[in-house]
Design a protein around this motif. Sequence first.
Motif, PDB file in Angstrom:
ATOM      1  N   ALA A   1       0.817  -1.212   0.000  1.00 57.01           N
ATOM      2  CA  ALA A   1       0.000   0.000   0.000  1.00 57.01           C
ATOM      3  C   ALA A   1       0.851   1.263   0.000  1.00 57.01           C
ATOM      4  O   ALA A   1       0.492   2.263  -0.637  1.00 57.01           O
ATOM      5  CB  ALA A   1      -0.931   0.004   1.211  1.00 57.01           C
ATOM      6  N   VAL A   2       1.986   1.236   0.687  1.00 58.31           N
ATOM      7  CA  VAL A   2       2.835   2.435   0.758  1.00 58.31           C
ATOM      8  C   VAL A   2       3.982   2.409  -0.248  1.00 58.31           C
ATOM      9  O   VAL A   2       4.682   3.403  -0.427  1.00 58.31           O
ATOM     10  CB  VAL A   2       3.388   2.634   2.190  1.00 58.31           C
ATOM     11  CG1 VAL A   2       2.253   2.882   3.163  1.00 58.31           C
ATOM     12  CG2 VAL A   2       4.228   1.442   2.629  1.00 58.31           C
ATOM     13  N   HIS A   3       4.159   1.249  -0.897  1.00 59.55           N
ATOM     14  CA  HIS A   3       5.170   1.118  -1.951  1.00 59.55           C
ATOM     15  C   HIS A   3       4.567   0.382  -3.150  1.00 59.55           C
ATOM     16  O   HIS A   3       5.049  -0.682  -3.539  1.00 59.55           O
ATOM     17  CB  HIS A   3       6.393   0.359  -1.449  1.00 59.55           C
ATOM     18  CG  HIS A   3       7.230   1.123  -0.476  1.00 59.55           C
ATOM     19  ND1 HIS A   3       8.076   2.134  -0.858  1.00 59.55           N
ATOM     20  CD2 HIS A   3       7.322   1.030   0.863  1.00 59.55           C
ATOM     21  CE1 HIS A   3       8.673   2.628   0.208  1.00 59.55           C
ATOM     22  NE2 HIS A   3       8.230   1.984   1.270  1.00 59.55           N
ATOM     23  N   PRO A   4       3.510   0.939  -3.747  1.00 62.05           N
ATOM     24  CA  PRO A   4       2.929   0.250  -4.905  1.00 62.05           C
ATOM     25  C   PRO A   4       3.925   0.200  -6.058  1.00 62.05           C
ATOM     26  O   PRO A   4       4.808   1.058  -6.175  1.00 62.05           O
ATOM     27  CB  PRO A   4       1.721   1.130  -5.256  1.00 62.05           C
ATOM     28  CG  PRO A   4       2.045   2.476  -4.695  1.00 62.05           C
ATOM     29  CD  PRO A   4       2.855   2.223  -3.463  1.00 62.05           C
ATOM     30  N   ALA A   5       3.778  -0.827  -6.863  1.00 60.70           N
ATOM     31  CA  ALA A   5       4.640  -0.918  -8.051  1.00 60.70           C
ATOM     32  C   ALA A   5       4.396   0.296  -8.947  1.00 60.70           C
ATOM     33  O   ALA A   5       3.306   0.870  -8.969  1.00 60.70           O
ATOM     34  CB  ALA A   5       4.342  -2.203  -8.803  1.00 60.70           C
ATOM     35  N   ARG A   6       5.407   0.698  -9.687  1.00 61.67           N
ATOM     36  CA  ARG A   6       5.276   1.841 -10.589  1.00 61.67           C
ATOM     37  C   ARG A   6       4.810   1.343 -11.954  1.00 61.67           C
ATOM     38  O   ARG A   6       5.596   0.837 -12.745  1.00 61.67           O
ATOM     39  CB  ARG A   6       6.602   2.589 -10.691  1.00 61.67           C
ATOM     40  CG  ARG A   6       7.060   3.159  -9.365  1.00 61.67           C
ATOM     41  CD  ARG A   6       8.387   3.887  -9.483  1.00 61.67           C
ATOM     42  NE  ARG A   6       8.838   4.379  -8.193  1.00 61.67           N
ATOM     43  CZ  ARG A   6       9.965   5.058  -8.003  1.00 61.67           C
ATOM     44  NH1 ARG A   6      10.761   5.313  -9.038  1.00 61.67           N
ATOM     45  NH2 ARG A   6      10.300   5.471  -6.794  1.00 61.67           N
ATOM     46  N   THR A   7       3.521   1.450 -12.180  1.00 63.21           N
ATOM     47  CA  THR A   7       2.920   0.970 -13.428  1.00 63.21           C
ATOM     48  C   THR A   7       1.930   2.001 -13.944  1.00 63.21           C
ATOM     49  O   THR A   7       1.628   2.992 -13.256  1.00 63.21           O
ATOM     50  CB  THR A   7       2.157  -0.366 -13.208  1.00 63.21           C
ATOM     51  OG1 THR A   7       0.923  -0.090 -12.516  1.00 63.21           O
ATOM     52  CG2 THR A   7       2.984  -1.357 -12.386  1.00 63.21           C
ATOM     53  N   ASP A   8       1.393   1.738 -15.119  1.00 68.78           N
ATOM     54  CA  ASP A   8       0.287   2.556 -15.628  1.00 68.78           C
ATOM     55  C   ASP A   8      -1.010   1.754 -15.648  1.00 68.78           C
ATOM     56  O   ASP A   8      -1.969   2.119 -16.316  1.00 68.78           O
ATOM     57  CB  ASP A   8       0.610   3.101 -17.022  1.00 68.78           C
ATOM     58  CG  ASP A   8       0.855   1.989 -18.047  1.00 68.78           C
ATOM     59  OD1 ASP A   8       0.865   0.795 -17.656  1.00 68.78           O
ATOM     60  OD2 ASP A   8       1.037   2.312 -19.240  1.00 68.78           O
ATOM     61  N   TYR A   9      -1.041   0.662 -14.882  1.00 64.73           N
ATOM     62  CA  TYR A   9      -2.222  -0.190 -14.845  1.00 64.73           C
ATOM     63  C   TYR A   9      -3.404   0.511 -14.165  1.00 64.73           C
ATOM     64  O   TYR A   9      -3.241   1.175 -13.140  1.00 64.73           O
ATOM     65  CB  TYR A   9      -1.939  -1.492 -14.101  1.00 64.73           C
ATOM     66  CG  TYR A   9      -0.935  -2.399 -14.778  1.00 64.73           C
ATOM     67  CD1 TYR A   9      -0.855  -2.498 -16.151  1.00 64.73           C
ATOM     68  CD2 TYR A   9      -0.067  -3.173 -14.002  1.00 64.73           C
ATOM     69  CE1 TYR A   9       0.063  -3.339 -16.764  1.00 64.73           C
ATOM     70  CE2 TYR A   9       0.863  -4.013 -14.589  1.00 64.73           C
ATOM     71  CZ  TYR A   9       0.925  -4.093 -15.974  1.00 64.73           C
ATOM     72  OH  TYR A   9       1.842  -4.915 -16.574  1.00 64.73           O
ATOM     73  N   LEU A  10      -4.579   0.303 -14.741  1.00 64.28           N
ATOM     74  CA  LEU A  10      -5.817   0.823 -14.157  1.00 64.28           C
ATOM     75  C   LEU A  10      -6.858  -0.275 -13.946  1.00 64.28           C
ATOM     76  O   LEU A  10      -7.918  -0.023 -13.343  1.00 64.28           O
ATOM     77  CB  LEU A  10      -6.421   1.913 -15.064  1.00 64.28           C
ATOM     78  CG  LEU A  10      -5.637   3.229 -15.161  1.00 64.28           C
ATOM     79  CD1 LEU A  10      -6.228   4.110 -16.259  1.00 64.28           C
ATOM     80  CD2 LEU A  10      -5.633   3.962 -13.823  1.00 64.28           C
ATOM     81  N   TYR A  11      -6.554  -1.469 -14.419  1.00 67.98           N
ATOM     82  CA  TYR A  11      -7.517  -2.572 -14.352  1.00 67.98           C
ATOM     83  C   TYR A  11      -6.798  -3.883 -14.039  1.00 67.98           C
ATOM     84  O   TYR A  11      -5.620  -4.054 -14.358  1.00 67.98           O
ATOM     85  CB  TYR A  11      -8.251  -2.746 -15.690  1.00 67.98           C
ATOM     86  CG  TYR A  11      -8.934  -1.509 -16.212  1.00 67.98           C
ATOM     87  CD1 TYR A  11     -10.254  -1.243 -15.893  1.00 67.98           C
ATOM     88  CD2 TYR A  11      -8.247  -0.610 -17.044  1.00 67.98           C
ATOM     89  CE1 TYR A  11     -10.893  -0.097 -16.386  1.00 67.98           C
ATOM     90  CE2 TYR A  11      -8.868   0.525 -17.534  1.00 67.98           C
ATOM     91  CZ  TYR A  11     -10.188   0.787 -17.201  1.00 67.98           C
ATOM     92  OH  TYR A  11     -10.811   1.907 -17.669  1.00 67.98           O
TER      93      TYR A  11
END
Length: 333
Positions: free
Chosen positions: A292-302
């Motif tokens: 939650a405090v270190h989410p992966a760096r992506t452009d995912y929305l789904y």
Amino acid sequence: MKPLFVRLLITVALAVIAVSVAGWWYAQRSLKLAQPVVDFTVQRGHTMRQAAVTIAAAGVDVSPRSLYWIARITGKAGRIMAGSYEVHQGITPWMLILKLSSGDVSQAEVRFVEGWNFRQIRTALESNPNLLQDTAGLGDIDILRMIGATEAHPEGLFFPDTYLFDKQSSAVAVLRRAYSAMKQRLALAWEGRDPRVPLNSPYEALILASIVEKETGRPEDRGLVASVFANRLRVGMRLQTDPAVIYGYGEAFDGRLRKWHLETDHLYNTYTRAGLPPTPIAMPGADSLNAAVHPARTDYLYFVSRGDGTSEFSSNLNDHNKAVNRYQRGSAN
């Protein structure tokens, strides 16, 4: 007179020696037990005399009077500690006294599982025969006050772990430990958070972590799932997370999510309301807190479940719909 006095002293000395030898022999002999393992509880405030009677009544073949006097002569009678004890075959009176005076109490455990809600935590506590049931019949708010919590809702405030405790410990004491453990874990996670994470407080991090916990059990997917929700929060998209909707129905939910569930507005319906739900929806573990405090760096929305415990992630609605068709509807188109 002098020879008589000397003889008297010798007689007394021999008697004392004989009693001491007999007492020490008794103190070192193995006691018979009614069962291979005997449990007993020394109540707070009980004297050695009372403890000795309790031990004998529990099924240990020991003379309460002898046990008391051995403890008194050796200076241990005033040092016994309250608690639940467990003794096995081969125990001697002296070992019993050492166990009581050192507080070598028996322990039990209760496990809080990642993803559980507070109702499940209470069930685990109240069904544990080794706990003093001082939460039974109390409301959630009453319990929060008893453990010193300042929050108004108990969900997600307790860290999932296996907690060891002395038998007949307070259920409130176990909850207090779990609450303290979560506060410490959450504070550390928040302090070391990615500064770009779109969260405004540790409590918001706890809410997001609880959603991540319920959305996947795959360690390798947690960061990716968290990235989807973080990206949605950044652009103002609704989270549309089914576990939050389900949580809002509580015990009324029958296990099958229908369209009307998603369309009916309530506080936890992330399809009809923007942003995070008002509280956590479950108890997140350490990995979900970190995600939650270190989410992966992506452009995912789904993302959508592949049906094997993993998820398919997409950056746009078109790709997502294709993934839904493939994994949820069995169509390649």
